[in-house]
Design an enzyme around this catalytic site. Structure first.
Site, PDB file in Angstrom:
ATOM      1  N   GLY A   1      20.830   1.034 -28.315  1.00 26.72           N
ATOM      2  CA  GLY A   1      20.231  -0.264 -27.983  1.00 26.72           C
ATOM      3  C   GLY A   1      21.179  -1.434 -27.893  1.00 26.72           C
ATOM      4  O   GLY A   1      20.757  -2.582 -28.091  1.00 26.72           O
ATOM      5  N   LYS A   2      22.452  -1.188 -27.593  1.00 28.91           N
ATOM      6  CA  LYS A   2      23.391  -2.313 -27.449  1.00 28.91           C
ATOM      7  C   LYS A   2      22.945  -3.281 -26.368  1.00 28.91           C
ATOM      8  O   LYS A   2      23.042  -4.502 -26.546  1.00 28.91           O
ATOM      9  CB  LYS A   2      24.798  -1.806 -27.100  1.00 28.91           C
ATOM     10  CG  LYS A   2      25.501  -1.026 -28.172  1.00 28.91           C
ATOM     11  CD  LYS A   2      26.943  -0.747 -27.808  1.00 28.91           C
ATOM     12  CE  LYS A   2      27.136  -0.145 -26.440  1.00 28.91           C
ATOM     13  NZ  LYS A   2      26.446   1.158 -26.257  1.00 28.91           N
TER      14      LYS A   2
ATOM     15  N   LYS B   1      29.216  -6.842 -19.054  1.00 26.94           N
ATOM     16  CA  LYS B   1      29.358  -5.412 -19.294  1.00 26.94           C
ATOM     17  C   LYS B   1      30.633  -5.008 -18.552  1.00 26.94           C
ATOM     18  O   LYS B   1      30.583  -4.652 -17.373  1.00 26.94           O
ATOM     19  CB  LYS B   1      28.133  -4.663 -18.753  1.00 26.94           C
ATOM     20  CG  LYS B   1      28.179  -3.157 -18.937  1.00 26.94           C
ATOM     21  CD  LYS B   1      27.810  -2.737 -20.322  1.00 26.94           C
ATOM     22  CE  LYS B   1      27.696  -1.211 -20.427  1.00 26.94           C
ATOM     23  NZ  LYS B   1      27.414  -0.762 -21.802  1.00 26.94           N
TER      24      LYS B   1
ATOM     25  N   GLY C   1      29.162   2.866 -25.161  1.00 26.95           N
ATOM     26  CA  GLY C   1      28.932   3.880 -26.175  1.00 26.95           C
ATOM     27  C   GLY C   1      29.127   3.369 -27.587  1.00 26.95           C
ATOM     28  O   GLY C   1      28.829   2.227 -27.909  1.00 26.95           O
TER      29      GLY C   1
ATOM     30  N   GLU D   1      15.319  -0.411 -34.343  1.00 23.42           N
ATOM     31  CA  GLU D   1      14.427   0.702 -34.632  1.00 23.42           C
ATOM     32  C   GLU D   1      14.262   1.574 -33.384  1.00 23.42           C
ATOM     33  O   GLU D   1      13.461   1.275 -32.515  1.00 23.42           O
ATOM     34  CB  GLU D   1      13.081   0.187 -35.117  1.00 23.42           C
ATOM     35  CG  GLU D   1      13.156  -0.604 -36.407  1.00 23.42           C
ATOM     36  CD  GLU D   1      11.792  -1.072 -36.896  1.00 23.42           C
ATOM     37  OE1 GLU D   1      10.762  -0.568 -36.388  1.00 23.42           O
ATOM     38  OE2 GLU D   1      11.752  -1.959 -37.769  1.00 23.42           O
TER      39      GLU D   1
END
Length: 225
Positions: free
Chosen positions: A16-17, A39, A120, A178
């Site tokens: 979830g980055k 990114k 990653g 979560e």
């Protein structure tokens, strides 16, 4: 938070980055800052009439204000859904640190804050010659760690925090995400993470089948305050 921005890494891939980074952009904007996402390298891009596009990079672009051009958000877009080193090699592309740093500086010139999302987990290489520590160091950014809440997360979080420190970089906080709604003893795990990680928790994102960064922004406290 660093005056110009932050480097977002994770304890693994798929934790979830991008969601945390986009939510952080919305949280910063809610505090009155202009904020843009980056990114630097993205693999697994789709072919479109405008060129290769990555879902995570598009999420960051949509959460940015002002909105940069896609190529500014994602300087290296790689087609294959592989580790960036392999995807770049297959495409015959040489990922250069100077190109990424210059791209970061252009974004920093247009906004108060830049949220840079890595690839990653922390130890995943960017290229044959570049690690993520090299990017964060060259951009002079502290690190925010995303911890995907699932079995094994305490080990992964502690190892990642230790690796960031060993690289001589500043870990300034962590976010609990979560990702496994069936995780047992989740509250106990979060409490153990709070006890063992040496930096404040910036917030916790609840599990959602269709998460909205704009709505989740209220779950984050940039700087841990």
């Amino acid at each position: 938070m660093h005056p110009s921005g932050i480097f977002v890494t994770g304890t693994d891939t798929g934790i979830g980055k991008s969601l945390v980074s986009a939510s952080l952009l919305h949280a910063l904007r809610a505090r009155g800052f202009s904020a843009v996402g980056m990114k630097p390298v993205a693999s697994g891009c789709d072919a479109t009439p405008e060129g290769l596009r990555n879902e995570d990079a598009l999420l960051l672009q949509a959460a940015s204000a002002p909105v940069p051009a896609y190529d500014e958000v994602n300087p290296y877009a790689l087609a294959e859904p592989l580790a960036p080193e392999l995807a770049a090699r297959d495409a015959g592309i040489d990922i250069r640190l100077d190109v990424l740093v210059e791209g970061y500086r252009r974004l920093a010139a247009m906004a108060d804050r830049v949220v840079v999302e890595g690839v990653g987990g922390w130890a995943a290489p960017v290229s044959a010659r570049l690690d993520q520590a090299d990017l964060a160091r060259a951009m002079d950014l502290p690190v925010l760690m995303v911890v995907g809440l699932r079995l094994g997360c305490i080990n992964h979080a502690r190892l990642t925090a230790a690796a960031i420190a060993a690289a001589g970089l500043e870990l300034v906080g962590w976010v609990a995400n979560e990702i496994d709604p069936a995780m047992l003893r989740i509250e106990d795990n979060v409490a153990m993470l709070r006890e063992r990680l040496p930096v404040p928790c910036w917030g916790r994102l609840p599990f959602a089948a269709d998460p909205s960064p704009a709505r989740l922004a209220s779950c984050l406290r940039p700087g841990g305050n």
